[in-house]
Design a protein around this motif. Sequence first.
Motif, PDB file in Angstrom:
ATOM      1  N   GLY A 102       4.980   1.632 -15.681  1.00 19.55           N
ATOM      2  CA  GLY A 102       4.405   0.593 -14.836  1.00 19.55           C
ATOM      3  C   GLY A 102       4.130  -0.711 -15.567  1.00 19.55           C
ATOM      4  N   GLU A 103       4.648  -0.843 -16.790  1.00 17.60           N
ATOM      5  CA  GLU A 103       4.438  -2.085 -17.552  1.00 17.60           C
ATOM      6  C   GLU A 103       5.535  -3.094 -17.213  1.00 17.60           C
ATOM      7  OE1 GLU A 103       1.807  -2.709 -19.483  1.00 17.60           O
ATOM      8  OE2 GLU A 103       1.075  -0.701 -18.973  1.00 17.60           O
ATOM      9  N   TYR A 126       6.992 -11.088  -5.470  1.00 17.95           N
ATOM     10  CA  TYR A 126       8.062 -10.344  -6.143  1.00 17.95           C
ATOM     11  C   TYR A 126       8.950  -9.726  -5.077  1.00 17.95           C
ATOM     12  CZ  TYR A 126       4.924  -6.543  -4.947  1.00 17.95           C
ATOM     13  OH  TYR A 126       4.110  -5.690  -4.242  1.00 17.95           O
ATOM     14  N   GLY A 127      10.174  -9.365  -5.499  1.00 18.54           N
ATOM     15  CA  GLY A 127      11.110  -8.773  -4.542  1.00 18.54           C
ATOM     16  C   GLY A 127      12.479  -8.698  -5.168  1.00 18.54           C
ATOM     17  N   GLY A 128      13.508  -9.015  -4.366  1.00 22.15           N
ATOM     18  CA  GLY A 128      14.881  -9.018  -4.851  1.00 22.15           C
ATOM     19  C   GLY A 128      15.251 -10.412  -5.328  1.00 22.15           C
ATOM     20  N   VAL A 129      16.434 -10.874  -4.871  1.00 19.81           N
ATOM     21  CA  VAL A 129      16.955 -12.139  -5.380  1.00 19.81           C
ATOM     22  C   VAL A 129      16.031 -13.319  -5.080  1.00 19.81           C
ATOM     23  CG1 VAL A 129      18.392 -12.607  -3.336  1.00 19.81           C
ATOM     24  CG2 VAL A 129      19.055 -13.550  -5.553  1.00 19.81           C
ATOM     25  N   SER A 147       0.809  -1.225   0.000  1.00 19.33           N
ATOM     26  CA  SER A 147       0.000   0.000   0.000  1.00 19.33           C
ATOM     27  C   SER A 147       0.840   1.271   0.000  1.00 19.33           C
ATOM     28  CB  SER A 147      -0.916   0.005   1.236  1.00 19.33           C
ATOM     29  OG  SER A 147      -0.135  -0.071   2.411  1.00 19.33           O
ATOM     30  N   ARG A 148       2.165   1.145  -0.004  1.00 20.14           N
ATOM     31  CA  ARG A 148       2.978   2.369   0.150  1.00 20.14           C
ATOM     32  C   ARG A 148       2.994   3.185  -1.147  1.00 20.14           C
ATOM     33  NH1 ARG A 148       8.046   2.122  -2.121  1.00 20.14           N
ATOM     34  NH2 ARG A 148       8.300   0.166  -3.244  1.00 20.14           N
ATOM     35  N   PRO A 149       3.133   4.520  -1.037  1.00 19.17           N
ATOM     36  CA  PRO A 149       3.293   5.330  -2.247  1.00 19.17           C
ATOM     37  C   PRO A 149       4.538   4.862  -3.005  1.00 19.17           C
ATOM     38  CG  PRO A 149       3.029   6.709  -0.276  1.00 19.17           C
ATOM     39  CD  PRO A 149       3.184   5.300   0.211  1.00 19.17           C
ATOM     40  N   GLY A 150       4.457   4.803  -4.309  1.00 17.18           N
ATOM     41  CA  GLY A 150       5.614   4.383  -5.111  1.00 17.18           C
ATOM     42  C   GLY A 150       5.782   2.886  -5.214  1.00 17.18           C
ATOM     43  N   ARG A 151       4.788   2.139  -4.735  1.00 13.20           N
ATOM     44  CA  ARG A 151       4.892   0.661  -4.734  1.00 13.20           C
ATOM     45  C   ARG A 151       4.868   0.064  -6.138  1.00 13.20           C
ATOM     46  NH1 ARG A 151      -1.292  -0.838  -4.016  1.00 13.20           N
ATOM     47  NH2 ARG A 151      -2.058   0.996  -5.091  1.00 13.20           N
ATOM     48  N   SER A 152       5.266  -1.197  -6.204  1.00 13.02           N
ATOM     49  CA  SER A 152       5.193  -1.962  -7.450  1.00 13.02           C
ATOM     50  C   SER A 152       3.960  -2.859  -7.489  1.00 13.02           C
ATOM     51  CB  SER A 152       6.418  -2.878  -7.596  1.00 13.02           C
ATOM     52  OG  SER A 152       7.599  -2.124  -7.580  1.00 13.02           O
ATOM     53  N   GLY A 153       3.367  -3.113  -6.328  1.00 12.65           N
ATOM     54  CA  GLY A 153       2.335  -4.141  -6.208  1.00 12.65           C
ATOM     55  C   GLY A 153       1.171  -4.005  -7.175  1.00 12.65           C
ATOM     56  N   HIS A 154       0.672  -2.770  -7.341  1.00 13.63           N
ATOM     57  CA  HIS A 154      -0.498  -2.629  -8.223  1.00 13.63           C
ATOM     58  C   HIS A 154      -0.122  -2.848  -9.694  1.00 13.63           C
ATOM     59  CE1 HIS A 154       1.437   1.171  -8.177  1.00 13.63           C
ATOM     60  NE2 HIS A 154       0.526   1.830  -8.853  1.00 13.63           N
ATOM     61  N   ARG A 198      12.194  -4.304  -9.704  1.00 24.34           N
ATOM     62  CA  ARG A 198      12.381  -2.965 -10.291  1.00 24.34           C
ATOM     63  C   ARG A 198      12.949  -3.061 -11.711  1.00 24.34           C
ATOM     64  NH1 ARG A 198       8.993   0.230  -8.008  1.00 24.34           N
ATOM     65  NH2 ARG A 198       9.774   1.625  -9.597  1.00 24.34           N
ATOM     66  N   ARG A 199      13.679  -4.143 -11.977  1.00 21.17           N
ATOM     67  CA  ARG A 199      14.295  -4.273 -13.311  1.00 21.17           C
ATOM     68  C   ARG A 199      13.298  -4.660 -14.385  1.00 21.17           C
ATOM     69  NH1 ARG A 199      19.611  -7.972 -11.985  1.00 21.17           N
ATOM     70  NH2 ARG A 199      20.308  -6.780 -10.184  1.00 21.17           N
ATOM     71  N   VAL A 200      12.140  -5.191 -13.985  1.00 22.70           N
ATOM     72  CA  VAL A 200      11.194  -5.644 -15.013  1.00 22.70           C
ATOM     73  C   VAL A 200       9.990  -4.707 -15.155  1.00 22.70           C
ATOM     74  CG1 VAL A 200      11.860  -8.076 -14.820  1.00 22.70           C
ATOM     75  CG2 VAL A 200       9.940  -7.245 -13.474  1.00 22.70           C
ATOM     76  N   ILE A 201       9.989  -3.590 -14.405  1.00 20.30           N
ATOM     77  CA  ILE A 201       8.893  -2.619 -14.546  1.00 20.30           C
ATOM     78  C   ILE A 201       9.448  -1.359 -15.195  1.00 20.30           C
ATOM     79  CG2 ILE A 201       7.196  -1.197 -13.332  1.00 20.30           C
ATOM     80  CD1 ILE A 201       6.964  -3.225 -11.211  1.00 20.30           C
TER      81      ILE A 201
END
Length: 194
Positions: free
Chosen positions: A161-162, A119-122, A16-23, A154-157
């Motif tokens: 936001g695509e 999703y996340g890091g390694v 829910s944080r601003p700047g998130r990738s989730g949505h 972050r590398r795949v967005i």
Amino acid sequence: MSPAERPRLLIIVGSSRPGRSGHHVARWFEGRVHEHGGFEPVVADLAEIALPFFDEPRHPRLGDYAHQHTRDWSKIVGAADAIVFVTPEYNHGPSAVLKNAIDFLHAEWRDKPVGFVSYGGVAAGTRAVQQLLQIVTTVRMVPVFDAVAIPFIRRVIDEDGELTTSPLMLSSSAAMLDELGRLLRLLRPATARV
Ligand SMILES: Cc1cc2nc3c(=O)[nH]c(=O)nc-3n(C[C@H](O)[C@H](O)[C@H](O)COP(=O)(O)O)c2cc1C
């Protein structure tokens, strides 16, 4: 099969944080559900639903909710045939907002097949999923083995936001949706239409 005849797959956005990738991840997965054709996707974004920290005086098992926000959340989850959590990994676990949203309810989760897009890091959010497995089985959901795990999110967005889709993201999404459908038929033979 018309959209109204398809079982409803509730996609819950677990950050829910601003700047998130989730949505962005959830929107990408919603596209995969449309392609698959076995479910009608419904997205529940916890940032928009904005539940407070759990504030029900009675155990959710009783279903005797004091607050309108809980009754609204109950209606959304209760209407779903199957669930997919789109989950980030925060400090090797799921987000607090997602755990909180699960804790609010009980019977609404029961006997529903559940899958994860992490999703996340390694580790691609898989440590969060391991913890969530323990939580979802406690509210009697039935997790499927197949899952979508996206490393280095972050590398795949891109800046719009695509998501850049890999073959593995496609095959794992299809496998998870097939398995959710199979389990739904086993769990609810009278009503499952997949
Ligand atoms: C508080 C916090 C803790 C994090 N902890 C982890 C972690 O344990 N493992 C990991 O792979 N990424 C971690 N990350 C990076 C997140 O995977 C990445 O920021 C992701 O985009 C978070 O999802 P969101 O953008 O939807 O909030 C963390 C990020 C935050 C904000």
